[in-house]
Design an enzyme around this catalytic site. Structure first.
Site, PDB file in Angstrom:
ATOM      1  N   LYS A  46       0.845  -1.203   0.000  1.00 24.49           N
ATOM      2  CA  LYS A  46       0.000   0.000   0.000  1.00 24.49           C
ATOM      3  C   LYS A  46       0.880   1.253   0.000  1.00 24.49           C
ATOM      4  O   LYS A  46       2.100   1.172   0.200  1.00 24.49           O
ATOM      5  CB  LYS A  46      -0.910  -0.007   1.225  1.00 24.49           C
ATOM      6  CG  LYS A  46      -0.169   0.062   2.563  1.00 24.49           C
ATOM      7  CD  LYS A  46      -1.111  -0.136   3.745  1.00 24.49           C
ATOM      8  CE  LYS A  46      -0.338  -0.202   5.050  1.00 24.49           C
ATOM      9  NZ  LYS A  46      -1.221  -0.531   6.191  1.00 24.49           N
ATOM     10  N   ARG A 144     -11.457   0.010  15.386  1.00 28.70           N
ATOM     11  CA  ARG A 144     -11.530   0.916  14.249  1.00 28.70           C
ATOM     12  C   ARG A 144     -12.470   0.277  13.252  1.00 28.70           C
ATOM     13  O   ARG A 144     -13.668   0.277  13.453  1.00 28.70           O
ATOM     14  CB  ARG A 144     -10.100   1.057  13.711  1.00 28.70           C
ATOM     15  CG  ARG A 144      -9.726   2.320  13.074  1.00 28.70           C
ATOM     16  CD  ARG A 144      -8.231   2.336  12.756  1.00 28.70           C
ATOM     17  NE  ARG A 144      -7.791   1.160  11.997  1.00 28.70           N
ATOM     18  CZ  ARG A 144      -6.570   0.992  11.503  1.00 28.70           C
ATOM     19  NH1 ARG A 144      -5.650   1.905  11.696  1.00 28.70           N
ATOM     20  NH2 ARG A 144      -6.254  -0.085  10.817  1.00 28.70           N
ATOM     21  N   TYR A 276      13.628  31.221   7.116  1.00 31.33           N
ATOM     22  CA  TYR A 276      12.373  31.762   7.657  1.00 31.33           C
ATOM     23  C   TYR A 276      12.450  31.923   9.170  1.00 31.33           C
ATOM     24  O   TYR A 276      12.895  31.018   9.881  1.00 31.33           O
ATOM     25  CB  TYR A 276      11.202  30.835   7.321  1.00 31.33           C
ATOM     26  CG  TYR A 276      10.828  30.874   5.853  1.00 31.33           C
ATOM     27  CD1 TYR A 276      10.311  32.033   5.270  1.00 31.33           C
ATOM     28  CD2 TYR A 276      11.014  29.758   5.049  1.00 31.33           C
ATOM     29  CE1 TYR A 276       9.981  32.067   3.917  1.00 31.33           C
ATOM     30  CE2 TYR A 276      10.685  29.789   3.698  1.00 31.33           C
ATOM     31  CZ  TYR A 276      10.162  30.954   3.138  1.00 31.33           C
ATOM     32  OH  TYR A 276       9.850  30.992   1.811  1.00 31.33           O
ATOM     33  N   MET A 324      10.067  24.779   1.972  1.00 30.00           N
ATOM     34  CA  MET A 324       9.327  23.886   1.074  1.00 30.00           C
ATOM     35  C   MET A 324      10.254  23.135   0.117  1.00 30.00           C
ATOM     36  O   MET A 324      10.109  21.930  -0.090  1.00 30.00           O
ATOM     37  CB  MET A 324       8.288  24.683   0.284  1.00 30.00           C
ATOM     38  CG  MET A 324       7.323  23.798  -0.478  1.00 30.00           C
ATOM     39  SD  MET A 324       6.160  24.709  -1.494  1.00 30.00           S
ATOM     40  CE  MET A 324       5.158  25.537  -0.282  1.00 30.00           C
TER      41      MET A 324
HETATM   42  C1  PLP Z   1      -0.476  -1.531   6.894  1.00 32.67           C
HETATM   43  C2  PLP Z   1      -1.056  -2.803   7.345  1.00 32.67           C
HETATM   44  C3  PLP Z   1      -0.221  -3.925   7.549  1.00 32.67           C
HETATM   45  C4  PLP Z   1       1.281  -3.842   7.440  1.00 32.67           C
HETATM   46  O1  PLP Z   1       1.797  -3.197   8.579  1.00 32.67           O
HETATM   47  P1  PLP Z   1       3.368  -3.147   8.885  1.00 32.67           P
HETATM   48  O2  PLP Z   1       3.440  -2.657  10.281  1.00 32.67           O
HETATM   49  O3  PLP Z   1       3.954  -2.192   7.911  1.00 32.67           O
HETATM   50  O4  PLP Z   1       3.896  -4.509   8.714  1.00 32.67           O
HETATM   51  C5  PLP Z   1      -0.829  -5.123   7.873  1.00 32.67           C
HETATM   52  N1  PLP Z   1      -2.167  -5.235   8.019  1.00 32.67           N
HETATM   53  C6  PLP Z   1      -2.996  -4.174   7.858  1.00 32.67           C
HETATM   54  C7  PLP Z   1      -4.468  -4.362   8.034  1.00 32.67           C
HETATM   55  C8  PLP Z   1      -2.471  -2.917   7.535  1.00 32.67           C
HETATM   56  O5  PLP Z   1      -3.280  -1.886   7.382  1.00 32.67           O
END
Ligand code: PLP
Length: 383
Positions: A46, A144, A276, A324
């Site tokens: 992801k 969640r 800045y 930036m």
């Molecule tokens: C992001 C995620 C993972 C992977 O997590 P890591 O800590 O990067 O290994 C696994 N399961 C779910 C549901 C996630 O959202």
């Protein structure tokens, strides 16, 4: 292999990352060896593979034998299919009704987070006339997403499926790196109870998965089921633990170096102010370099007047505000460097090394946010 601006060699990039797909594959292979033959590893790709580049990384992992990949959302999953990924792809982070069509068209396996969503997806599968696969997420304590209904209600819902096919049951652990907490054991027990009740009701999903990086790298085998979901470890970080954690059982190494260049070098007299809000004022004659990255490239603004990068094999502290597009660093203690010279933000150079955990600590954030925060305009070079 490069994915930068057409016609530009990496020698002309202002700011880039060098990603070793070989190291990512080596990390994956080591994790799969630890997991053993009864447990499949589903690398999490992801967020553009934690900014390592989802398409290139996914194809390399698939070629190295990964039988599953996981993304957060439908768009990411479609992206993998368009890049040519063939293996099952799980969409973990929820989806909207308007995205069901794309899930089915692109053969993505959604993680369903409520019984209502499961019923709805079943109806959709019926309209499509297809036995669409799904996995069901159980909230065992993350609080969640995931269904919190009773095991009986879950079993009844699954038995009521007419078209969709329940292939897996999952949960997500909230405190897996925290060995001072009992939450992980509680979550494992709760997940086991749901699974037991389902078995008693004649429902036995093929895949069971609970673990992200830390329970994998630190070998909490009772949380493995038969599928694990490491993300961070695939990119070379075994995860941080608190309390009396068992040893990490797998050797993984970072696969990404982050580099930029010196734009200009200046010798500052005492009293010269930088950037800045004049956050830095030279207390002694200071040699400054201005480097070609800023918070738009993902260098946290919180590193203003803190944190450091590596120049010619020596540490160079950040001075003044991270802006930036530009950052000033103190190179008084570094060997001479000219405009165009390389600067290492993440990686090793000489005997020094800075990884995403180090930079995160300096910025008061987490390694995930450093990696995912690497900006869109940072070029990717694959080595
Ligand atoms: C992001 C995620 C993972 C992977 O997590 P890591 O800590 O990067 O290994 C696994 N399961 C779910 C549901 C996630 O959202």
């Amino acid at each position: 292999m490069e994915e930068g601006s057409p016609g530009m060699a990496s020698s002309t990039y202002r700011c880039w990352v060098e990603v070793s797909t070989g190291q990512i594959v080596a990390n994956y292979t080591a994790i799969q060896a630890l997991a053993g033959p009864g447990v499949d590893v589903m690398p999490v790709v992801k967020a553009d593979a934690y900014r390592h580049g989802a398409a290139v990384v996914s194809l390399a992992l698939e070629a190295a034998g990964a039988r599953w990949l996981a993304v957060s959302n439908v768009e990411e999953g479609v992206g993998l299919r368009l890049a040519g990924v063939e293996c099952p792809v799980m969409v973990m982070g929820g989806f909207f009704p308007c995205e069901r069509e794309a899930l089915a068209t692109h053969r993505l396996t959604p993680l369903v987070h409520s019984m209502a969503q499961l019923r709805d997806y079943d109806r959709f599968a019926g309209e499509r006339g297809a036995a669409l696969p799904v996995h069901l997420d159980v909230d065992s304590g993350m609080g969640r997403l995931g269904t919190s209904e009773s095991a009986e209600a879950v079993a009844e819902g699954i038995r009521g499926l007419r078209h969709a096919r329940l292939d897996g049951l999952s949960t997500h652990l909230a405190s897996s790196g925290d060995y001072t907490s009992t939450q992980t054991e509680e979550q494992i027990a709760k997940f086991a109870a749901v699974r037991e009740a389902l078995r008693a009701a004649g429902v036995e999903p093929k895949w069971l998965h609970l673990s992200s990086t830390v329970p994998v790298t630190h070998a909490r085998r009772e949380a493995w089921g038969n599928l694990v979901r490491p993300g961070l470890a695939v990119y070379g970080y075994p995860g941080l633990c608190q309390g009396e954690a068992p040893a990490c059982e797998v050797a993984v190494k970072p696969a990404l170096k982050w580099k930029t260049r010196v734009l200009e070098v200046k010798d500052l007299p005492v009293g010269h102010r930088v950037g800045y809000n004049a956050l830095f004022c030279a207390q002694r004659p200071t040699r400054m370099a201005v480097i070609a990255l800023g918070y738009a490239d993902g260098l946290p603004h919180a590193l203003s007047n803190r944190g450091r990068v590596i120049v010619a094999g020596e540490w160079a502290p950040v001075i003044g505000a991270v802006s930036m597009d530009l950052t000033a660093i103190d190179i008084t203690g570094c060997p001479p460097v000219a405009p165009g010279g390389e600067v290492t933000v993440l990686g090793s150079e000489g005997g020094l090394r800075q990884d995403a955990e180090d930079l995160a600590r300096a910025a008061g954030t987490i390694s995930y946010a450093i990696l995912c925060g690497i900006g869109r305009r940072v070029k990717h070079v694959y080595i």
